[in-house]
Design a protein around this motif. Structure first.
Motif, PDB file in Angstrom:
ATOM      1  N   GLY B 253       0.791  -1.229   0.000  1.00 46.01           N
ATOM      2  CA  GLY B 253       0.000   0.000   0.000  1.00 46.01           C
ATOM      3  C   GLY B 253       0.820   1.274   0.000  1.00 46.01           C
ATOM      4  N   VAL B 254       2.146   1.158  -0.171  1.00 48.03           N
ATOM      5  CA  VAL B 254       2.997   2.353  -0.224  1.00 48.03           C
ATOM      6  C   VAL B 254       2.778   3.079  -1.556  1.00 48.03           C
ATOM      7  CG1 VAL B 254       5.405   3.147  -0.245  1.00 48.03           C
ATOM      8  CG2 VAL B 254       4.712   1.278   1.268  1.00 48.03           C
ATOM      9  N   THR B 255       2.563   2.302  -2.599  1.00 48.13           N
ATOM     10  CA  THR B 255       2.349   2.833  -3.949  1.00 48.13           C
ATOM     11  C   THR B 255       0.987   2.355  -4.452  1.00 48.13           C
ATOM     12  OG1 THR B 255       4.716   2.809  -4.396  1.00 48.13           O
ATOM     13  CG2 THR B 255       3.274   2.798  -6.305  1.00 48.13           C
ATOM     14  N   ASP B 256       0.236   3.276  -5.087  1.00 50.83           N
ATOM     15  CA  ASP B 256      -1.074   2.881  -5.619  1.00 50.83           C
ATOM     16  C   ASP B 256      -0.988   2.438  -7.071  1.00 50.83           C
ATOM     17  OD1 ASP B 256      -2.155   3.485  -3.208  1.00 50.83           O
ATOM     18  OD2 ASP B 256      -3.123   5.358  -3.826  1.00 50.83           O
ATOM     19  N   LEU B 257      -0.016   3.011  -7.783  1.00 50.17           N
ATOM     20  CA  LEU B 257       0.123   2.722  -9.216  1.00 50.17           C
ATOM     21  C   LEU B 257       1.591   2.473  -9.511  1.00 50.17           C
ATOM     22  CD1 LEU B 257      -1.883   5.647 -10.858  1.00 50.17           C
ATOM     23  CD2 LEU B 257      -2.311   3.245 -11.324  1.00 50.17           C
ATOM     24  N   ALA B 258       1.891   1.332 -10.096  1.00 50.52           N
ATOM     25  CA  ALA B 258       3.297   1.045 -10.399  1.00 50.52           C
ATOM     26  C   ALA B 258       3.426   0.469 -11.801  1.00 50.52           C
ATOM     27  CB  ALA B 258       3.880   0.066  -9.386  1.00 50.52           C
ATOM     28  N   HIS B 259       4.244   1.139 -12.607  1.00 55.14           N
ATOM     29  CA  HIS B 259       4.647   0.540 -13.883  1.00 55.14           C
ATOM     30  C   HIS B 259       5.585  -0.604 -13.497  1.00 55.14           C
ATOM     31  CE1 HIS B 259       7.745   0.913 -17.346  1.00 55.14           C
ATOM     32  NE2 HIS B 259       6.769   0.128 -17.744  1.00 55.14           N
ATOM     33  N   THR B 260       5.167  -1.821 -13.754  1.00 60.51           N
ATOM     34  CA  THR B 260       5.957  -2.937 -13.237  1.00 60.51           C
ATOM     35  C   THR B 260       5.779  -4.174 -14.111  1.00 60.51           C
ATOM     36  OG1 THR B 260       6.508  -4.094 -11.181  1.00 60.51           O
ATOM     37  CG2 THR B 260       4.175  -3.783 -11.629  1.00 60.51           C
ATOM     38  N   TRP B 261       6.355  -5.281 -13.684  1.00 61.17           N
ATOM     39  CA  TRP B 261       6.272  -6.528 -14.437  1.00 61.17           C
ATOM     40  C   TRP B 261       5.162  -7.408 -13.883  1.00 61.17           C
ATOM     41  CZ3 TRP B 261      11.710  -5.442 -13.022  1.00 61.17           C
ATOM     42  CH2 TRP B 261      12.415  -4.858 -14.075  1.00 61.17           C
ATOM     43  N   SER B 262       4.547  -8.178 -14.787  1.00 66.14           N
ATOM     44  CA  SER B 262       3.387  -8.996 -14.400  1.00 66.14           C
ATOM     45  C   SER B 262       3.726  -9.938 -13.247  1.00 66.14           C
ATOM     46  CB  SER B 262       2.883  -9.795 -15.608  1.00 66.14           C
ATOM     47  OG  SER B 262       3.946 -10.536 -16.192  1.00 66.14           O
ATOM     48  N   GLY B 263       4.930 -10.512 -13.266  1.00 69.99           N
ATOM     49  CA  GLY B 263       5.316 -11.450 -12.210  1.00 69.99           C
ATOM     50  C   GLY B 263       5.365 -10.801 -10.838  1.00 69.99           C
ATOM     51  N   ASP B 264       5.623  -9.478 -10.832  1.00 71.98           N
ATOM     52  CA  ASP B 264       5.682  -8.775  -9.547  1.00 71.98           C
ATOM     53  C   ASP B 264       4.325  -8.766  -8.853  1.00 71.98           C
ATOM     54  OD1 ASP B 264       8.313  -8.273  -9.853  1.00 71.98           O
ATOM     55  OD2 ASP B 264       8.112  -6.145 -10.326  1.00 71.98           O
ATOM     56  N   MET B 265       3.267  -8.628  -9.644  1.00 71.89           N
ATOM     57  CA  MET B 265       1.939  -8.568  -9.018  1.00 71.89           C
ATOM     58  C   MET B 265       1.516  -9.947  -8.518  1.00 71.89           C
ATOM     59  SD  MET B 265       0.568  -5.653  -8.625  1.00 71.89           S
ATOM     60  CE  MET B 265       2.215  -5.234  -8.143  1.00 71.89           C
ATOM     61  N   ILE B 266       1.811 -10.971  -9.314  1.00 69.25           N
ATOM     62  CA  ILE B 266       1.424 -12.321  -8.886  1.00 69.25           C
ATOM     63  C   ILE B 266       2.221 -12.722  -7.653  1.00 69.25           C
ATOM     64  CG2 ILE B 266       1.340 -14.753  -9.562  1.00 69.25           C
ATOM     65  CD1 ILE B 266       1.006 -13.787 -12.478  1.00 69.25           C
TER      66      ILE B 266
END
Lengths: 288, 392
Positions: B253-266
């Motif tokens: 919850g530190v960041t609401d929106l992150a340009h990131t990689w799909s594996g990071d979210m999973i």
């Protein structure tokens, strides 16, 4: 007699400095894109340096250098405000507890700098200990985001990280002061305050200068304090971050090495001022 | 902008450096670090069939925390060897360290396709002997003949991922993210809670995609400069953070929106969500037309590996379907193995339903844009624009 010192200087300063020059004025391996140093000055190419100088003096890197200098100066002021009273207390007042206090001052060195910065990341989080303490003291709402990329957090981190390096040389200088001069000042009617201002402080200048040099040099090359404490905000980017970017695998390592050289030149000017001040102080001391 | 000056060869540099060291009588360690160990000859042919595994240890070069320790432990147990992992932070750093000989390893665990050509041309990888890799049959057909390694001579794929936006679905309406797409990263409503990837290719390519430009390997200076200018807007407008912490910052919850990689979210859904928080608070956006960045990491054996047989067996171990699944469960990054599709992974409880789109499909892989090697002159413009953006 000078051989060990000369060898030390050559091995740990001249050779690395020449290697940086060779990279800055060298080329790039066309396949691997790693640095291809030009060891022979005849082969030196100044193109990358010219490009970097343009960016430093008239372009986007100017404010990175200014920002780095300001951060270092503010952190130095913080080190002075915290470090001087501590060093003075340990040297002049501590008495039998001096040994314990010195051990406590050295204690932070037992934990890596990165670990200490990561600890601050936890302390400074919105729901961290710092906000909870401030809220308990009614000094804030307790919801401030300290890690939001603001400069005070970076300066605080630099002060925390480097203040032990400031205290120890200053303590060594204060501990060697001729305290009879202070007694003479008091005997001649000066108050404690004026004795400090007119006698103690001027006599501490060499120690202060040494302590300042010891902390300012690494602060100017620091790149992890702001990285950890701001989540990678461009608003707090320091020269060290740019050097790290270019030297850690880009296709222009010469740019990174050129930045190192420019930073070294700036710091050498400060170092020359330190040496001149010390020489002058020693000369005045000898005359007295 | 300064182009490469191709004056001396790598061998010339080492010889001249050695002469300098002889004159000075010092500096041997520095030059050895630059030149590598002459005893370790680079291998240009695959190892022979049927060799016994070496006694180890197997020295692996990888990102930190980028493989399930249980999978490594099972390999150690199976072959009775120790696996030693040396880590790096970014792909280019790995290449630099391997080229300079400052690390001595047997296996590059995670090399990026867009720098693979340099590893191969630089003689840093050895061709594979596929008789040690029977589990390569489990790999998706799309990787039989990948663009970056024709015929898979030097590598096997390790993970497959896309670049998109990970976000807090409990704080931002998913429909809004879907409508805005990349533009939401420029929406000051989310100032102070937005981050982009600390990777110059990813960051600048994202700015290009936002403008509808799909040539993410462009050498057009004007396009690259414009992407840099667009990114620089983010500093004041969004108080943007540039890092690769999306995998924990969004779940925490530190960041609401992150340009990131799909594996990071999973991976983040199960490793970094605070206790008691439902994974449905997380969301993943990838361009609905399928035109986004798709990338993969791959594994290869270092040319002067001391344990090349073990390195082959390790790769084969990771390509085993059960081990790949175990690795995914821990890591969140998809192995390109047959059968590990969204339906299966959701049914097994590895992926929450709301992150279904973070599991790559054949369609996404087919349409996805790939980072390819850039000519050095263009690469330097990309790097310079990234440097300007980070300068604040």
């Amino acid at each position: 007699m000078a051989a060990p010192g000369t060898l030390w200087l050559v091995a740990l300063f001249l050779v690395p400095a020449y290697a940086i020059l060779a990279v800055a004025f060298g080329g790039v391996d066309p396949i691997l894109r790693t640095a291809e140093p030009a060891w022979n000055p005849v082969d030196w190419d100044f193109g990358a340096m010219r490009n970097v100088l343009d960016r430093v003096f008239t372009g986007d890197l100017a404010h990175v250098f200014v920002r780095t200098g300001l951060f270092a100066l503010l952190a130095l002021a913080g080190c002075f405000a915290i470090g001087y009273p501590v060093a003075y207390y340990v040297a002049r007042v501590a008495g039998r507890t001096r040994g314990v206090l010195l051990v406590l001052l050295v204690l932070p060195f037992w934990i890596s700098y990165l670990m200490r910065m990561l600890a601050w990341v936890n302390l400074l989080q919105t729901d961290g200990l710092v906000n909870r303490v401030l809220e308990w003291l009614h000094l804030g709402s307790g919801s401030r985001n300290w890690l939001d990329g603001d400069w005070p957090t970076v300066v605080m981190g630099l002060i925390y990280g480097y203040v032990p390096f400031f205290i120890l040389p200053l303590y060594a200088a204060l501990e060697r002061l001729d305290w009879r001069l202070l007694e003479a000042s008091r005997d001649l009617g000066a108050s404690r305050f004026w004795t400090f201002v007119k006698v103690t402080l001027p006599l501490s200048v060499p120690g202060l200068m040494a302590a300042s040099v010891i902390v300012v040099l690494p602060m100017c090359g620091d790149y992890y304090t702001n990285t950890y404490l701001t989540g990678g905000s461009p608003r707090t980017e320091m020269v060290g971050n740019q050097i790290e970017f270019f030297l850690r695998g880009t296709s222009q390592p010469q740019t990174g090495a050129s930045l190192v050289i420019i930073l070294m030149v700036f710091l050498m000017v400060a170092m020359a001022y330190y040496l001149i001040t010390i020489a002058r102080s020693q000369r005045d001391g000898a005359r007295a | 902008m300064t182009g490469p000056r191709v004056g001396t060869s790598r061998r010339d540099f080492i010889v001249r450096g050695a002469q300098l060291a002889a004159v000075l009588g010092i500096g041997a360690p520095l030059l050895q670090a630059c030149g590598g160990d002459d005893d370790d000859e680079a291998v240009t042919e695959p190892i022979d069939d049927g060799l016994e595994p070496e006694a180890g240890p197997l020295r692996v070069f990888n990102y930190s925390d980028y493989v399930n320790p249980d999978v490594v432990a099972s390999f150690e147990e199976k072959y009775g060897v120790k696996v030693e992992i040396t880590t790096f932070d970014v792909d280019a750093e790995a290449l630099t360290k391997l080229a300079s000989g400052s690390v001595e390893v047997d296996l590059h665990h995670s090399c990026a396709p867009n720098t693979l050509n340099r590893l191969i041309a630089g003689g840093l990888l050895q061709p594979l002997n596929k008789s040690y890799l029977p589990n390569a049959a489990n790999v998706l057909a799309a990787f039989d003949d990948p663009w970056y390694d024709p015929g898979s001579q030097y590598t096997v794929p390790y993970t497959l991922f896309s670049s998109g936006i990970g976000y807090r679905a409990d704080r931002i309406d998913p429909a809004l993210v879907e409508t805005a797409g990349w533009d939401i990263l420029w929406d000051p409503t989310y100032k102070g809670v937005t981050s982009i990837l600390d990777d110059y290719r990813e960051g600048l390519a994202m700015a290009m995609l936002r403008r509808g430009l799909t040539d993410v390997n462009t050498t057009d200076e004007e396009v690259i400069r414009q992407a840099g200018a667009d990114l620089r807007e983010l500093t004041g407008l969004m108080n943007i953070k540039v890092n690769i912490e999306g995998y924990k910052d969004v779940p925490e919850g530190v960041t609401d929106l992150a340009h990131t990689w799909s594996g990071d979210m999973i991976g983040g859904a199960y490793s970094y969500l605070p206790e008691g928080t439902d994974p449905s608070v997380l969301g993943w956006w990838y361009p609905s037309d399928g035109v986004g960045i798709v990338n993969n990491d791959c594994m290869g054996v270092i040319s002067n590996a001391k344990s090349p047989v073990l390195a082959h067996l390790y790769m084969n171990h990771l390509l085993d379907a059960a081990n790949a699944e175990l690795n995914f469960e821990w890591l969140g990054y998809l192995p390109p193995i047959d059968g590990l599709d969204a339906d299966y992974l959701i049914a097994q409880g590895y992926v929450p339903e709301n992150l279904r789109s973070a599991v790559l499909t054949n369609d996404i892989v087919a349409k996805g844009l790939r980072f390819e090697p850039l000519p050095i002159e263009a690469d330097q413009i990309w790097e310079e624009e990234w440097s300007k953006f980070n300068a604040g």
